[in-house]
Every structure is written in structure tokens, then in C-alpha cells.
Design an enzyme around this catalytic site. Sequence first.
Site, PDB file in Angstrom:
ATOM      1  N   HIS A  72      24.324  29.540  39.913  1.00  0.00           N
ATOM      2  CA  HIS A  72      24.242  30.478  38.781  1.00  0.00           C
ATOM      3  C   HIS A  72      23.824  29.697  37.549  1.00  0.00           C
ATOM      4  O   HIS A  72      24.426  28.677  37.232  1.00  0.00           O
ATOM      5  CB  HIS A  72      25.602  31.134  38.515  1.00  0.00           C
ATOM      6  CG  HIS A  72      25.953  32.178  39.532  1.00  0.00           C
ATOM      7  ND1 HIS A  72      25.635  33.502  39.391  1.00  0.00           N
ATOM      8  CD2 HIS A  72      26.580  32.084  40.723  1.00  0.00           C
ATOM      9  CE1 HIS A  72      26.059  34.182  40.435  1.00  0.00           C
ATOM     10  NE2 HIS A  72      26.641  33.339  41.278  1.00  0.00           N
ATOM     11  N   TYR A 200      32.617  37.939  32.498  1.00  0.00           N
ATOM     12  CA  TYR A 200      33.976  38.000  31.955  1.00  0.00           C
ATOM     13  C   TYR A 200      33.972  39.078  30.887  1.00  0.00           C
ATOM     14  O   TYR A 200      32.957  39.294  30.222  1.00  0.00           O
ATOM     15  CB  TYR A 200      34.363  36.676  31.286  1.00  0.00           C
ATOM     16  CG  TYR A 200      34.526  35.490  32.212  1.00  0.00           C
ATOM     17  CD1 TYR A 200      35.776  35.115  32.680  1.00  0.00           C
ATOM     18  CD2 TYR A 200      33.427  34.717  32.587  1.00  0.00           C
ATOM     19  CE1 TYR A 200      35.934  33.995  33.506  1.00  0.00           C
ATOM     20  CE2 TYR A 200      33.580  33.598  33.413  1.00  0.00           C
ATOM     21  CZ  TYR A 200      34.832  33.254  33.868  1.00  0.00           C
ATOM     22  OH  TYR A 200      34.986  32.157  34.687  1.00  0.00           O
ATOM     23  N   PRO A 292      43.324  30.638  35.808  1.00  0.00           N
ATOM     24  CA  PRO A 292      42.006  30.625  36.462  1.00  0.00           C
ATOM     25  C   PRO A 292      40.831  30.978  35.543  1.00  0.00           C
ATOM     26  O   PRO A 292      39.681  30.888  35.972  1.00  0.00           O
ATOM     27  CB  PRO A 292      42.152  31.657  37.585  1.00  0.00           C
ATOM     28  CG  PRO A 292      43.311  32.502  37.214  1.00  0.00           C
ATOM     29  CD  PRO A 292      44.211  31.671  36.368  1.00  0.00           C
ATOM     30  N   LYS A 296      38.847  26.098  36.705  1.00  0.00           N
ATOM     31  CA  LYS A 296      38.975  24.641  36.737  1.00  0.00           C
ATOM     32  C   LYS A 296      39.918  24.091  37.814  1.00  0.00           C
ATOM     33  O   LYS A 296      39.862  22.894  38.122  1.00  0.00           O
ATOM     34  CB  LYS A 296      39.479  24.130  35.377  1.00  0.00           C
ATOM     35  CG  LYS A 296      38.448  24.229  34.278  1.00  0.00           C
ATOM     36  CD  LYS A 296      37.304  23.277  34.520  1.00  0.00           C
ATOM     37  CE  LYS A 296      36.195  23.422  33.519  1.00  0.00           C
ATOM     38  NZ  LYS A 296      34.864  23.301  34.079  1.00  0.00           N
ATOM     39  N   TYR A 383      32.129  24.326  30.941  1.00  0.00           N
ATOM     40  CA  TYR A 383      32.237  25.198  32.107  1.00  0.00           C
ATOM     41  C   TYR A 383      31.623  24.525  33.343  1.00  0.00           C
ATOM     42  O   TYR A 383      32.231  24.520  34.419  1.00  0.00           O
ATOM     43  CB  TYR A 383      31.555  26.547  31.840  1.00  0.00           C
ATOM     44  CG  TYR A 383      31.965  27.622  32.818  1.00  0.00           C
ATOM     45  CD1 TYR A 383      32.944  28.559  32.500  1.00  0.00           C
ATOM     46  CD2 TYR A 383      31.399  27.702  34.088  1.00  0.00           C
ATOM     47  CE1 TYR A 383      33.336  29.539  33.401  1.00  0.00           C
ATOM     48  CE2 TYR A 383      31.779  28.668  35.002  1.00  0.00           C
ATOM     49  CZ  TYR A 383      32.741  29.585  34.649  1.00  0.00           C
ATOM     50  OH  TYR A 383      33.132  30.545  35.542  1.00  0.00           O
TER      51      TYR A 383
HETATM   52  P1  RFL Z   1      46.880  23.991  47.210  1.00  0.00           P
HETATM   53  O1  RFL Z   1      45.595  24.665  47.541  1.00  0.00           O
HETATM   54  O2  RFL Z   1      47.988  24.816  46.721  1.00  0.00           O
HETATM   55  O3  RFL Z   1      47.329  23.198  48.513  1.00  0.00           O
HETATM   56  C1  RFL Z   1      48.610  22.599  48.614  1.00  0.00           C
HETATM   57  C2  RFL Z   1      49.007  22.591  50.082  1.00  0.00           C
HETATM   58  O4  RFL Z   1      50.283  21.964  50.208  1.00  0.00           O
HETATM   59  C3  RFL Z   1      51.077  22.711  51.119  1.00  0.00           C
HETATM   60  N1  RFL Z   1      52.500  22.458  50.845  1.00  0.00           N
HETATM   61  C4  RFL Z   1      53.265  21.630  51.597  1.00  0.00           C
HETATM   62  N2  RFL Z   1      52.994  20.908  52.679  1.00  0.00           N
HETATM   63  C5  RFL Z   1      54.010  20.180  53.215  1.00  0.00           C
HETATM   64  N3  RFL Z   1      55.271  20.170  52.702  1.00  0.00           N
HETATM   65  C6  RFL Z   1      55.584  20.883  51.614  1.00  0.00           C
HETATM   66  N4  RFL Z   1      56.830  20.859  51.114  1.00  0.00           N
HETATM   67  C7  RFL Z   1      54.561  21.658  51.006  1.00  0.00           C
HETATM   68  N5  RFL Z   1      54.524  22.473  49.923  1.00  0.00           N
HETATM   69  C8  RFL Z   1      53.268  22.941  49.855  1.00  0.00           C
HETATM   70  C9  RFL Z   1      50.673  24.155  50.861  1.00  0.00           C
HETATM   71  O5  RFL Z   1      50.955  24.994  51.973  1.00  0.00           O
HETATM   72  C10 RFL Z   1      49.166  23.999  50.627  1.00  0.00           C
HETATM   73  O6  RFL Z   1      48.415  24.150  51.821  1.00  0.00           O
HETATM   74  O7  RFL Z   1      46.658  22.817  46.138  1.00  0.00           O
HETATM   75  P2  RFL Z   1      45.404  21.814  45.947  1.00  0.00           P
HETATM   76  O8  RFL Z   1      44.964  21.236  47.260  1.00  0.00           O
HETATM   77  O9  RFL Z   1      45.805  20.925  44.843  1.00  0.00           O
HETATM   78  O10 RFL Z   1      44.195  22.764  45.476  1.00  0.00           O
HETATM   79  C11 RFL Z   1      44.269  23.453  44.239  1.00  0.00           C
HETATM   80  C12 RFL Z   1      43.504  24.781  44.319  1.00  0.00           C
HETATM   81  O11 RFL Z   1      43.909  25.488  45.460  1.00  0.00           O
HETATM   82  C13 RFL Z   1      43.715  25.625  43.046  1.00  0.00           C
HETATM   83  O12 RFL Z   1      43.708  24.804  41.901  1.00  0.00           O
HETATM   84  C14 RFL Z   1      42.629  26.706  42.863  1.00  0.00           C
HETATM   85  O13 RFL Z   1      42.676  27.663  43.872  1.00  0.00           O
HETATM   86  C15 RFL Z   1      42.760  27.378  41.483  1.00  0.00           C
HETATM   87  N6  RFL Z   1      41.803  28.480  41.274  1.00  0.00           N
HETATM   88  C16 RFL Z   1      40.502  28.217  40.902  1.00  0.00           C
HETATM   89  N7  RFL Z   1      40.069  26.944  40.787  1.00  0.00           N
HETATM   90  C17 RFL Z   1      38.750  26.679  40.496  1.00  0.00           C
HETATM   91  O14 RFL Z   1      38.389  25.497  40.371  1.00  0.00           O
HETATM   92  N8  RFL Z   1      37.816  27.674  40.323  1.00  0.00           N
HETATM   93  C18 RFL Z   1      38.180  28.989  40.436  1.00  0.00           C
HETATM   94  O15 RFL Z   1      37.294  29.850  40.345  1.00  0.00           O
HETATM   95  C19 RFL Z   1      39.558  29.300  40.690  1.00  0.00           C
HETATM   96  N9  RFL Z   1      39.977  30.580  40.816  1.00  0.00           N
HETATM   97  C20 RFL Z   1      42.222  29.812  41.416  1.00  0.00           C
HETATM   98  C21 RFL Z   1      41.280  30.852  41.172  1.00  0.00           C
HETATM   99  C22 RFL Z   1      43.544  30.142  41.796  1.00  0.00           C
HETATM  100  C23 RFL Z   1      43.917  31.461  41.918  1.00  0.00           C
HETATM  101  N10 RFL Z   1      45.239  31.718  42.344  1.00  0.00           N
HETATM  102  C24 RFL Z   1      45.569  32.583  43.403  1.00  0.00           C
HETATM  103  C25 RFL Z   1      46.315  30.891  41.846  1.00  0.00           C
HETATM  104  C26 RFL Z   1      41.641  32.178  41.278  1.00  0.00           C
HETATM  105  C27 RFL Z   1      42.964  32.495  41.621  1.00  0.00           C
HETATM  106  C28 RFL Z   1      43.315  33.957  41.661  1.00  0.00           C
HETATM  107  C1  PHB Z   2      36.508  33.733  41.470  1.00  0.00           C
HETATM  108  O1  PHB Z   2      35.366  33.984  41.890  1.00  0.00           O
HETATM  109  O2  PHB Z   2      37.511  33.891  42.179  1.00  0.00           O
HETATM  110  C2  PHB Z   2      36.668  33.242  40.077  1.00  0.00           C
HETATM  111  C3  PHB Z   2      35.549  33.044  39.274  1.00  0.00           C
HETATM  112  C4  PHB Z   2      35.719  32.585  37.970  1.00  0.00           C
HETATM  113  C5  PHB Z   2      36.990  32.350  37.498  1.00  0.00           C
HETATM  114  C6  PHB Z   2      38.107  32.544  38.301  1.00  0.00           C
HETATM  115  C7  PHB Z   2      37.945  33.005  39.611  1.00  0.00           C
HETATM  116  O3  PHB Z   2      37.160  31.931  36.214  1.00  0.00           O
END
Ligand code: RFL
Ligand code: PHB
Length: 388
Positions: A72, A200, A292, A296, A383
Site C-alpha cells: 500500500h 482510519y 493497535p 506497531k 507508520y
Molecule cells: P503473542 O502473539 O501473544 O504470542 C505469545 C505466545 O506465548 C504463548 N504463551 C505461553 N506459552 C508458554 N507458557 C506460558 N505461560 C505462556 N503464556 C503465553 C501464547 O499462547 C502465545 O502463543 O506475542 P508476540 O509473539 O510477542 O507477538 C505480538 C503480536 O501478536 C501482537 O503485538 C500483534 O498482534 C498486535 N497487533 C498488531 N500489530 C501490528 O504490528 N500491526 C497490526 O496491524 C496489529 N493489529 C494487533 C492488531 C493486535 C490485536 N489484538 C487482538 C490485540 C489488531 C488487534 C485487534
Molecule cells: C488490521 O488489518 O488488522 C489492522 C490494520 C491497521 C491497524 C490495526 C489493525 O492499525
Amino acid sequence: MKTQVAIIGAGPAGTLLSLILHQRGVSSVVIERQSKHYVLDRVRAGVLEWTSVELLESIGMGQRLHAEGHRHDRVKIGWGGNEILDIEFEKLAGRPMMAYGQTKIQEDLYAAVDHEGLDIVFESSDVELHDVTGDSPYVTFTAGGESQRIDCDYIAGCDGQHGVSRTAIPDHVKTDYERAYPFGWLGILSETPPLPHLLYANNERGFALCSERNPMLSRYYVQCPLDDTVKDWSDDRFWSELTARLPDDQAAQVVTGPSIEKSIAPLRSQVIEPMQYGNLFLAGDAAHIVPPTGAKGLNLAIADVHYLSGAFVARYGGDATKLEAYSETALRRVWSSVRFSWWMTVLLHRFPDESPFDQRMREEDLAYLTRSETARASVAQQYVGLDY
Ligand code: RFL
Ligand code: PHB
């Protein structure tokens, strides 16, 4: 079992760390609480900084990413009713961003792990860290009904925001910076064509976001009260609320359909300092959470792994200075992303207890961004992500 680095958590951070270490001659074992299926089923991030894309390419994960991800060259921000602000990444920051779902990244990582024959122990419970500050750290857990032990040189805490690793750092050693926001995001997936760009929106009814996963899969979010549940949100209510929050010409382009996933996530900023305690090193959501809005979280997890894997490799090559500096190095990028995500969140949401003054300040920020290419360039640069 014995290994060089015991990794707790097989989300993006833990799995990526294990792969990079393996490619560079350092052994590790990953311990994951959930099943593989459970981890792959979580719908999360969708946007990659270009720096993240390049890192994934460098470890041989570029093929599907480029075939199925979408570059994008801009995002749009709707505000003040029907105003649309265009942030042009290529023109203002010299690179695009990539829409590629976390689900696919996790699939690619597990495929690479299987291909290399690496160890991930899924469905491990009762994970405990021992002798973290001593000479012989080890991790115990239960898997397959049996107690297990892994002796190691170092422990990487990659177990997300609800993990055990961060609790192994005593309270008197760590500082916990936190801001909870008084709203959540209700997100849905629907098998409908997305808008051609990310959009957004700041609207008097609240924040909204239109994103995508592929040409026939859209991802949408609306700001909602923290005590709402998905039962409060029928698909009809979601679509009418989403479109009411978008500029008219954008709302007219939204193709609605049944949702195939619906969930609510609270928004929070948090940083644990330092990211190291003895032989324990935190990476990803285990050390920091961002709302989110700035996209990041996953990108920061990837950046931490870049710094930490490089530091371990240097250490096994005889130079421990990068490992000693890991927390300080990683935290520089962390705070920059925490600030950007906080700023985007304040800019684009409506807070329940705010005054008309707060909204005028927000509109002034948006008007300034509309007038000033320099201001837009600053947003574009943050960004798409700064170089490591
Ligand atoms: P994770 O993905 O939470 O993985 C951690 C893993 O550890 C396990 N765990 C354990 N394992 C063993 N023993 C224990 N006691 C444990 N406790 C936990 C868990 O089961 C899991 O599998 O962390 P990690 O690897 O640091 O990754 C981080 C990302 O997942 C997170 O930052 C992103 O998803 C955040 N996020 C976004 N990030 C972006 O860079 N761009 C985005 O567009 C974006 N959109 C989002 C998001 C997060 C969202 N939610 C649901 C919080 C959108 C949403 C809605
Ligand atoms: C997504 O596609 O899930 C998404 C995109 C941008 C954001 C957060 C989540 O800032």
C-alpha cells in the site's frame, strides 16, 4: 533436554527467534502453552512495516509474502464529516507498507520450523523459570502428561502480555509504565471485497478502521465501550455503525456481508523496563503492549527479535556486548512506537469523558496535517517504520 536458548511462547516473536537462531547456528527449544491450531486461529495484526518485510525476506520467507501480501502506498484518514487526509508513504517516506495477516506469517513460520525440523513443544502447561540470575538457568513444564525440564544458557520470554516471563522479574527491579484506554475495538472479518486502501476515521460516533486480508476478505473495526460484548453487536448493527462513521463517499464503497469472525479487544499501552533480568530476555508483547491504532505490535516484536537474535549470535561468537546492551537498544524503538501508537489513538478516538476543547485540539492536529506536507511526512515515516 538441554539447549542454548529456551524460548517461552511460539507466537510470532518466539517462532521467528528460534528460526533465526537456527539459521545462524544457535540451538533453541520453544515451549508453547496452546495447541498449534489455537495459535493459527487467532486473528490479529494485518500491517507490516517495510523493515519487517525485509527481515522476513532475509530469512527466506519472502516468497508467499510478496505473492499474497499487498503493498500500500498510502493510508487515508477520514475526519470532520467528509474530509479525507491522504498520507502518501512512497512519496513522503520512500517506501510502502505491506498488508499481510499475522495468521499467514504464523503459518509461514510454522512451515519453516517443520521444514528445518525445529522443536516446538505445544500444549505445555505449568511453565516455570528457574535460576534466572544464576549460572544454570532452566525451565520446567508439563507436556504430554509428564514433567519436563530444559537446561539452557539463556531464556527468551516471548510469551505475550499474559505470559509468565515478565513475572519472573521482581517488582523492585522493573518499572511498569501503563496507560489503559477507556474503550475497545470490535473487529470483524467478512468475505467481501475490501476498500482499495486502508482507511482510519475519526467521527463523532467514534473511531473506525477499514482494512483487508485479501481481495475477498475484509477486516473492519469500530471503537466500542469496554463493557460491550460481541452479543451486543449483530452484523446489521456493525455495518450501520461502521458506515455511519465513514465519509459518505467511502461508506458508499463498503460491501457488506455476513461476518465470519467477531471479537473485542481492549486498548492499552504498556512498557516493562528493563527488558532483561539476569539470563532472561523479554521480546514482543511480553515486554510491551501498544494499542493497535499505529499497527506497531507485531512490528515491534519482529524488531526485538532482530536485536536479540543478533545479540545471541554475537555472544556465541565471543562478543557479549550486544547482549548486555539489548534492553537499551530495543527500548529505543519500543518507546518511539509506543509514542506513535498513543498519538494515533488520541488523534482518532473519542474519549467518553473528554470536553469540546479536546476535540478542537484533535481537529487542529488533523487540519495541520492536511495543510502541511512536512507534518504528513513525519506520520508517513513513523507508520512505515524507521530503519533498525
Ligand atoms: P503473542 O502473539 O501473544 O504470542 C505469545 C505466545 O506465548 C504463548 N504463551 C505461553 N506459552 C508458554 N507458557 C506460558 N505461560 C505462556 N503464556 C503465553 C501464547 O499462547 C502465545 O502463543 O506475542 P508476540 O509473539 O510477542 O507477538 C505480538 C503480536 O501478536 C501482537 O503485538 C500483534 O498482534 C498486535 N497487533 C498488531 N500489530 C501490528 O504490528 N500491526 C497490526 O496491524 C496489529 N493489529 C494487533 C492488531 C493486535 C490485536 N489484538 C487482538 C490485540 C489488531 C488487534 C485487534
Ligand atoms: C488490521 O488489518 O488488522 C489492522 C490494520 C491497521 C491497524 C490495526 C489493525 O492499525
